[in-house]
Every structure is written in structure tokens, then in C-alpha cells.
Design a protein around this motif. Structure first.
Motif, PDB file in Angstrom:
ATOM      1  N   GLY A   1      43.258  14.177 -21.162  1.00 12.44           N
ATOM      2  CA  GLY A   1      43.595  14.617 -22.494  1.00 12.44           C
ATOM      3  C   GLY A   1      43.528  13.530 -23.544  1.00 12.44           C
ATOM      4  N   SER A   2      43.881  13.900 -24.741  1.00  9.93           N
ATOM      5  CA  SER A   2      43.758  13.069 -25.928  1.00  9.93           C
ATOM      6  C   SER A   2      44.914  12.085 -26.063  1.00  9.93           C
TER       7      SER A   2
ATOM      8  N   VAL B   1      38.282  15.680 -13.575  1.00 14.93           N
ATOM      9  CA  VAL B   1      39.038  15.674 -14.829  1.00 14.93           C
ATOM     10  C   VAL B   1      38.420  16.695 -15.764  1.00 14.93           C
ATOM     11  N   ASN B   2      39.111  17.792 -15.941  1.00  7.52           N
ATOM     12  CA  ASN B   2      38.624  18.874 -16.784  1.00  7.52           C
ATOM     13  C   ASN B   2      39.040  18.664 -18.228  1.00  7.52           C
ATOM     14  N   ALA B   3      38.442  19.434 -19.104  1.00  2.00           N
ATOM     15  CA  ALA B   3      38.722  19.311 -20.531  1.00  2.00           C
ATOM     16  C   ALA B   3      39.734  20.362 -20.969  1.00  2.00           C
ATOM     17  N   ALA B   4      40.138  20.262 -22.223  1.00  3.95           N
ATOM     18  CA  ALA B   4      41.189  21.119 -22.759  1.00  3.95           C
ATOM     19  C   ALA B   4      40.762  22.584 -22.757  1.00  3.95           C
ATOM     20  N   ALA B   5      41.739  23.445 -22.518  1.00  3.40           N
ATOM     21  CA  ALA B   5      41.521  24.889 -22.556  1.00  3.40           C
ATOM     22  C   ALA B   5      42.866  25.566 -22.768  1.00  3.40           C
ATOM     23  N   VAL B   6      42.836  26.801 -23.195  1.00  4.11           N
ATOM     24  CA  VAL B   6      44.052  27.597 -23.315  1.00  4.11           C
ATOM     25  C   VAL B   6      44.312  28.258 -21.976  1.00  4.11           C
TER      26      VAL B   6
ATOM     27  N   ALA C   1      49.214  23.334 -27.984  1.00  2.00           N
ATOM     28  CA  ALA C   1      48.739  24.464 -28.796  1.00  2.00           C
ATOM     29  C   ALA C   1      48.113  23.968 -30.096  1.00  2.00           C
ATOM     30  N   LEU C   2      48.799  23.057 -30.777  1.00  3.95           N
ATOM     31  CA  LEU C   2      48.253  22.515 -32.027  1.00  3.95           C
ATOM     32  C   LEU C   2      46.968  21.750 -31.751  1.00  3.95           C
ATOM     33  N   TYR C   3      46.981  20.927 -30.733  1.00  2.00           N
ATOM     34  CA  TYR C   3      45.812  20.100 -30.418  1.00  2.00           C
ATOM     35  C   TYR C   3      44.589  20.960 -30.095  1.00  2.00           C
ATOM     36  N   VAL C   4      44.751  21.968 -29.240  1.00  2.77           N
ATOM     37  CA  VAL C   4      43.604  22.789 -28.842  1.00  2.77           C
ATOM     38  C   VAL C   4      43.095  23.604 -30.024  1.00  2.77           C
ATOM     39  N   GLY C   5      44.008  24.103 -30.858  1.00  2.00           N
ATOM     40  CA  GLY C   5      43.574  24.830 -32.040  1.00  2.00           C
ATOM     41  C   GLY C   5      42.765  23.960 -32.984  1.00  2.00           C
ATOM     42  N   LEU C   6      43.208  22.706 -33.163  1.00  2.00           N
ATOM     43  CA  LEU C   6      42.460  21.772 -34.005  1.00  2.00           C
ATOM     44  C   LEU C   6      41.132  21.388 -33.370  1.00  2.00           C
ATOM     45  N   LEU C   7      41.133  21.195 -32.056  1.00  2.00           N
ATOM     46  CA  LEU C   7      39.893  20.867 -31.348  1.00  2.00           C
ATOM     47  C   LEU C   7      38.862  21.972 -31.543  1.00  2.00           C
ATOM     48  N   ARG C   8      39.314  23.216 -31.439  1.00  2.00           N
ATOM     49  CA  ARG C   8      38.411  24.343 -31.673  1.00  2.00           C
ATOM     50  C   ARG C   8      37.944  24.362 -33.125  1.00  2.00           C
ATOM     51  N   GLY C   9      38.824  23.994 -34.052  1.00  2.00           N
ATOM     52  CA  GLY C   9      38.426  23.926 -35.442  1.00  2.00           C
ATOM     53  C   GLY C   9      37.323  22.912 -35.676  1.00  2.00           C
ATOM     54  N   VAL C  10      37.328  21.828 -34.913  1.00  2.00           N
ATOM     55  CA  VAL C  10      36.295  20.795 -35.029  1.00  2.00           C
ATOM     56  C   VAL C  10      35.011  21.221 -34.329  1.00  2.00           C
ATOM     57  N   LEU C  11      35.119  21.757 -33.117  1.00  2.00           N
ATOM     58  CA  LEU C  11      33.942  21.991 -32.279  1.00  2.00           C
ATOM     59  C   LEU C  11      33.398  23.406 -32.331  1.00  2.00           C
ATOM     60  N   GLY C  12      34.241  24.375 -32.663  1.00  2.00           N
ATOM     61  CA  GLY C  12      33.781  25.761 -32.665  1.00  2.00           C
ATOM     62  C   GLY C  12      33.270  26.190 -31.296  1.00  2.00           C
ATOM     63  N   ASP C  13      32.153  26.916 -31.303  1.00  2.00           N
ATOM     64  CA  ASP C  13      31.610  27.472 -30.058  1.00  2.00           C
ATOM     65  C   ASP C  13      30.996  26.425 -29.133  1.00  2.00           C
ATOM     66  N   THR C  14      30.932  25.171 -29.562  1.00  2.00           N
ATOM     67  CA  THR C  14      30.389  24.141 -28.670  1.00  2.00           C
ATOM     68  C   THR C  14      31.402  23.681 -27.627  1.00  2.00           C
TER      69      THR C  14
ATOM     70  N   GLU D   1      35.036  16.458 -24.958  1.00  2.00           N
ATOM     71  CA  GLU D   1      36.321  16.499 -25.673  1.00  2.00           C
ATOM     72  C   GLU D   1      36.739  15.108 -26.144  1.00  2.00           C
ATOM     73  N   LEU D   2      36.555  14.089 -25.296  1.00  2.00           N
ATOM     74  CA  LEU D   2      37.035  12.746 -25.597  1.00  2.00           C
ATOM     75  C   LEU D   2      35.991  11.883 -26.298  1.00  2.00           C
ATOM     76  N   ASP D   3      34.883  12.478 -26.717  1.00  2.00           N
ATOM     77  CA  ASP D   3      33.922  11.745 -27.532  1.00  2.00           C
ATOM     78  C   ASP D   3      34.661  11.136 -28.740  1.00  2.00           C
ATOM     79  N   PRO D   4      34.464   9.829 -29.004  1.00  2.00           N
ATOM     80  CA  PRO D   4      35.228   9.184 -30.087  1.00  2.00           C
ATOM     81  C   PRO D   4      35.121   9.897 -31.429  1.00  2.00           C
ATOM     82  N   ALA D   5      33.938  10.400 -31.775  1.00  2.00           N
ATOM     83  CA  ALA D   5      33.787  11.088 -33.059  1.00  2.00           C
ATOM     84  C   ALA D   5      34.615  12.369 -33.095  1.00  2.00           C
ATOM     85  N   VAL D   6      34.647  13.085 -31.986  1.00  2.00           N
ATOM     86  CA  VAL D   6      35.451  14.311 -31.912  1.00  2.00           C
ATOM     87  C   VAL D   6      36.931  13.974 -32.039  1.00  2.00           C
TER      88      VAL D   6
END
Length: 399
Positions: free
Chosen positions: A233-234, A276-281, A292-305, A340-345
Motif C-alpha cells: 500500500g501507499s 503483493v496485490n494492489a488496492a481494491a474495494v 476508503a478515502l485513499y481508494v476513492g482518490l486513487l480511482r479519481g486519478v486513474l479511472g478505468d486504468t 498503484e505505487l508508480d511515483p507519479a500516481v
């Protein structure tokens, strides 16, 4: 037959009932999302999935059945329909078994305590009698609040606490009308034997016990491979997660993998890794403050990717079976979380994390997606399901 209209009733992210048709449709969607599925029938490798009914364990089951053509055993612990509906995992397991039969996969699902030697004995008997006395793969994906030690009957309880000072993190909640609120929550630190208790439940002890139990009975095939599913995780959530009691358990899981890898390599030419898996609901992740906040924001950044759990487990199966190279990091872990852990993301998520308030969070996070994902865990918000129609809740466990 017990038919009724099932409306979603929840306390926070926990729903009191599950919708059988919605759960079944979700499993169908997972199966259809697997690329290049193998043909129906055939004698695929024998696999044991421990924790097969939810989250990444369910993804491992569906990806293994569709992508690899596995046969074998899934183990989970679910509640049957009664006064309330069955648990979502009960209905998902019934759907997974139906799809396995339709595609000619011999998959047996057992409902019970995976920590117990009784379950290990039952699995060993099935492997010997039904699957030729060999096991090719074992996926370990167990998240549980308690574990009873089979040797002494002691009950260990896991806790979600920071190690060291109290941890304050930002979290996302919804009021009774679905209005989002961002607030700070502080969690008191671990004390006494909290760390040891959590490691005893969520660490590698039971995974190692499974491998030892089946190995002592000569049920592990040459080249046997096993993976335990984990998460890092982050840095935004590290205080309560990776640097907390659960993180200590994950570190124990990873050290167990190195011990098992050496043993299996020496005796069977096999492998043991953590993935090591990535974030999911998931039902487990929504209980962690800040996630919950983190995953919602992550989705806001990445969308369907964002890569779904099923997509990640397809990649893991490809590596375990040799369809793709087995790529490990310096700690001998398979990393499915690099996107998920890409520095830019992470920089983009951190900026939104700092800017998120109750007034701004709807602009920064994909809250509609997150809310739907939580509801879908229980079979709600699934396209194509008529939630005004009565549905039979008495779905039998697959025989």
C-alpha cells in the motif's frame, strides 16, 4: 423456496443482507473478464484456494478456473441462509461452482474453518481420493479476526493498530443520506501482546502448517508452487497498515515464504512466494481507516486504468504456471502493485489527499464508483438485476 424482495440495509460499509442474483451476476462478470480462457474440460492442474469466496481469493479462484483450467478445492467460511440471507460469499461460491461445472472443471468447495486440522484432513482426503493424490498449486488468501491454534486450543485475535505512537489518518464516511464526510480518526497504539496475537492470525503460521500437513502426506506434486496474497500500500496509509500490527503480520508472511521457498526448492523443485496485490474495494479493506478515502482518490486519478483483482490474479497465474516469467523483487515477492505505487500516481493521490475536505472530496475522488463497489460486494448496484423482484434466498451449498 424462500422468495422475497431484498433491499440493501447497511451500517456504514457493512450490509446486513446479500442479493443472490447480484452476487451470481458479479461472478459471471469476473469470468467473462478473463482474457484468453482455456477450452472447457480437460485435465488441468490441481489447485487449492484457501479463502476462495471473497476479494482476491475469489479472484484467484475465477482466474484460475477460466485462464488456467484448474480443478481442485476451494476453502472458505460462509454463513448459510436463515433468518437473514446467506453471506455474499455463500452466493458467490454457488455461482463459481455452477460456472466450473458448465466449463467442465472439477472444483469442490468446502465450507469451514481453514485454520483447523479437521479442514486440512478433509482436504487431504479429497486430494488423495478425487484428484490423484497430487497438488500442483496452493493460493493462500485468508483475512480473519480470530484463529484457534489446533495444537493447544488457544484463540488468537487480530487487531488493527499502529505500532509506536497513536496514528491519526484521514478517512471517508457517509451519513444516513449518503452525504460524504472527510474527517480525522485517531487509533490507539498496540499494547501488550497485540502484535503477537495479530501475527498468529494473519501471519504465515497457518500457511506453513498447510504446506507441512500436505507435504507430510506426500500430496505435493513435483514442481509444486504456492503463493500467499499480501499488500503493502501507499505511504498515505502506512501508519495504520504496513507500519502497524497488520504490517507485522505481512512481514511474517513474507519471511515464511522465504523459509518455504528454500524447503520446497530443495525437496520438490518447487516455489513459495508472496504476491503483493494492489488496492481494491473488498470487505476486508473497507474496515481499515483511511482506505476508503485513499481508494476513492486513487480511482479519481486513474479511472478505468485501475487493474481489477481478477486482472491482477490472471497475471499471477501466468507467472506461477510459466506462461510468463516469474518476476520477483529484492524481497522475493511478486509485485502486482507497481501501477498503484508508480511515483507519479502516488504524487497525484497525495495532492488530492491533502486537498480533500467534506466539501471538495466529491470533485477529487470517484465516490459514485466507490459507493457502487461497496454495494456490489453484497450483490447490489449490479447492472441488469431487478431489485424490485422477489428472489429465492435459499441457494444450496454446491455439492
Amino acid at each position: 423456496m424462500s422468495e422475497r424482495v431484498i433491499a440493501p440495509k447497511n451500517r456504514g460499509f457493512l450490509f446486513l443482507d446479500s442479493h443472490p442474483s447480484g452476487c451470481a451476476r458479479l461472478v459471471d462478470e469476473m469470468w467473462r473478464s478473463v482474457p484468453d480462457p482455456v477450452a472447457a474440460g480437460g485435465e488441468g492442474p490441481v489447485a487449492l484456494i484457501i479463502g476462495s469466496s471473497a476479494g482476491y481469493g475469489l479472484a484467484a479462484t475465477i482466474a484460475g478456473l477460466a485462464r488456467v483450467g484448474i480443478r481442485g478445492i476451494g476453502v472458505c467460511f460462509e454463513k448459510a441462509p436463515g433468518r437473514r440471507t446467506g453471506t455474499a460469499g455463500w452466493y458467490r461460491t454457488a455461482a463459481a461452482a455452477r460456472l466450473a461445472r458448465q466449463h467442465g472443471r472439477d472444483m469442490v468447495f468446502l465450507n469451514g474453518d481453514a485454520f483447523s486440522d479437521t479442514m486440512k484432513e478433509q482436504v487431504a482426503g479429497l486430494l488423495a481420493e478425487r484428484f490423484g493424490g497430487r497438488l500442483d498449486f496452493l493460493i493462500y488468501s485468508v483475512a480473519a479476526p480470530r484463529r484457534t491454534d489446533p495444537d493447544n486450543g488457544h484463540v488468537y485475535a487480530s487487531v488493527l493498530k499502529p505500532i509506536g505512537p497513536p496514528s491519526t489518518t484521514r478517512t471517508l464516511v457517509f451519513d444516513d443520506h449518503g452525504v460524504p464526510e472527510v474527517k480525522d480518526v485517531t487509533t490507539s497504539p498496540a499494547e501488550g501482546d497485540d502484535i503477537e496475537q495479530t501475527v498468529a492470525v494473519m501471519g504465515g503460521t497457518d500457511w506453513k502448517r498447510w504446506i507441512t500437513y500436505l507435504g507430510d502426506r506426500s500430496l505435493l506434486a513435483e514442481g509444486f508452487a504456492t503463493a500467499a496474497l499480501s499488500y503493502i500500500g501507499s505511504p498515505l496509509t502506512a501508519g495504520i497498515y504496513r507500519q502497524g500490527t497488520i504490517g507485522a503480520a505481512k512481514s511474517h508472511l513474507e519471511s515464511t515464504a522465504r523459509v518455504l521457498d528454500e524447503r520446497l526448492g530443495r525437496t520438490l523443485g518447487g516455489r513459495a512466494v508472496t504476491s503483493v496485490n494492489a488496492a481494491a474495494v473488498t470487505q476486508s479493506s473497507t474496515a481499515i481507516p483511511g482506505i476508503a478515502l485513499y481508494v476513492g482518490l486513487l480511482r479519481g486519478v486513474l479511472g478505468d486504468t485501475m487493474v481489477s483483482p481478477t486482472g491482477q490474479l490472471v497475471e499471477l497465474w501466468d507467472q506461477l504456471t510459466g506462461a510468463a516469467p516469474l518476476v520477483l523483487d529484492e524481497e522475493s515477492r511478486v509485485r502486482l502493485d507497481t501501477w498503484e505505487l508508480d511515483p507519479a500516481v502516488q504524487r497525484a493521490v497525495a495532492e488530492r489527499w491533502g486537498a480533500a475536505t467534506s466539501d471538495t472530496v466529491a470533485e477529487l475522488a470517484d465516490l459514485d464508483w466507490f459507493s457502487d463497489e461497496v454495494r456490489r460486494l453484497y450483490g447490489f448496484s449490479v447492472p441488469g438485476i431487478d431489485y424490485t423482484a422477489a428472489v429465492d434466498t435459499e441457494v444450496p451449498w454446491p455439492s
